[in-house]
Design a protein around this motif. Structure first.
Motif, short mmCIF file in Angstrom:
data_model
loop_
_atom_site.label_atom_id
_atom_site.label_comp_id
_atom_site.label_asym_id
_atom_site.label_seq_id
_atom_site.Cartn_x
_atom_site.Cartn_y
_atom_site.Cartn_z
N ASP A 160 14.57 -0.43 9.26
CA ASP A 160 13.42 -0.99 9.95
C ASP A 160 12.15 -0.50 9.25
N SER A 162 9.17 -1.08 9.98
CA SER A 162 7.98 -1.02 10.83
C SER A 162 7.44 0.40 10.98
N GLU A 163 8.32 1.40 11.00
CA GLU A 163 7.85 2.78 11.15
C GLU A 163 7.02 3.21 9.95
N THR A 166 3.74 1.25 9.94
CA THR A 166 2.85 1.76 10.98
C THR A 166 2.11 2.99 10.49
N ALA A 193 8.55 -6.90 10.93
CA ALA A 193 8.22 -5.48 10.73
C ALA A 193 6.72 -5.29 10.54
N LYS A 195 4.25 -7.29 11.56
CA LYS A 195 3.53 -7.59 12.80
C LYS A 195 3.75 -6.49 13.85
N LYS A 196 4.97 -5.97 13.89
CA LYS A 196 5.29 -4.87 14.82
C LYS A 196 4.49 -3.63 14.46
N ALA A 197 4.37 -3.35 13.16
CA ALA A 197 3.63 -2.18 12.70
C ALA A 197 2.14 -2.31 13.00
#
Length: 220
Positions: A160, A162-163, A166, A193, A195-197
């Motif tokens: 993932d 995203s972490e 971010t 990922a 957009k989530k971040a």
């Protein structure tokens, strides 16, 4: 409307063309050997061109100007991508007839880049799926140029992103984000990922998603 927009000091301008290359919106062009702001509505006021200028000929001003027109910019990009190249059009991107790499940093893999790397500060960020550079012939010219590059494949890396993204967004002042993905379903992971971040970082940034088909066609 009154808004922030760039201004170019033609007395200082040395005609290198680096600002025109850095302007992804096509607002800057070369006229009689000098950089010019061609259209107010193409300038987003973010100033990607400022750090590209080696002689500090570009600055911000606040004045009456047409509002930034994203739809017109995208239409112009599509027109330029579909238009045949003319002699000398890309000479600034070539040396001795050989295309020059537009890559500005190393490493580029999302899982390898250090989140506190200095090149992230005030950067326009490109988050791209691995396959996009192979499917789209002018990837360096149209996407890498003027951007810091992060690449990955959510299907092969099995992670993932995203972490990590971010952390990059939180620790740095990123100007804007462009996500380039393939049309295949597995590429949705890299878009998700990013957009989530952005949401997790609490930053409000412009994020453009570009999709490339397996036969090299582009859509926004």
């Amino acid at each position: 409307m009154i808004r922030k927009i760039i201004q170019i000091d033609t007395e200082k301008c040395n005609g290198c063309g680096l600002c025109a290359q850095a302007c992804h919106e096509g607002a800057i062009g070369m006229v009689d050997g000098k950089a010019r702001l061609l259209r107010d509505d193409y300038c987003d006021g973010l100033g990607d061109c400022l750090p590209a200028c080696p002689v500090d000929a570009i600055s911000f001003t606040v004045r009456e100007a047409a509002a930034y027109d994203e739809a017109a910019v995208l239409e112009n990009k599509k027109s330029r991508l579909s238009a045949p190249a003319v002699d000398g059009e890309q000479e600034s991107e070539k040396a001795g007839g050989i295309s020059v790499s537009q890559l500005r940093q190393w490493p580029v893999q999302i899982k390898l880049v250090p989140p506190n790397a200095p090149y992230f500060q005030n950067a326009s960020l490109l988050v791209a799926a691995d396959c996009t550079a192979y499917a789209y012939a002018e990837f360096h010219r149209d996407f890498i140029r003027g951007r810091v590059v992060l690449v990955g494949c959510p299907k092969l890396d099995m992670t993932d992103y995203s972490e990590k993204l971010t952390e990059i967004f939180r620790k740095n002042e990123i100007r804007n984000v462009t996500v380039v993905r393939m049309e295949v379903p597995c590429c949705g992971g890299i878009e998700l990922a990013a957009k989530k971040a952005l949401q997790a970082s609490g930053k409000s940034l412009s994020c453009q998603v570009v999709t490339i088909s397996t036969d090299g066609k582009i859509s926004y």
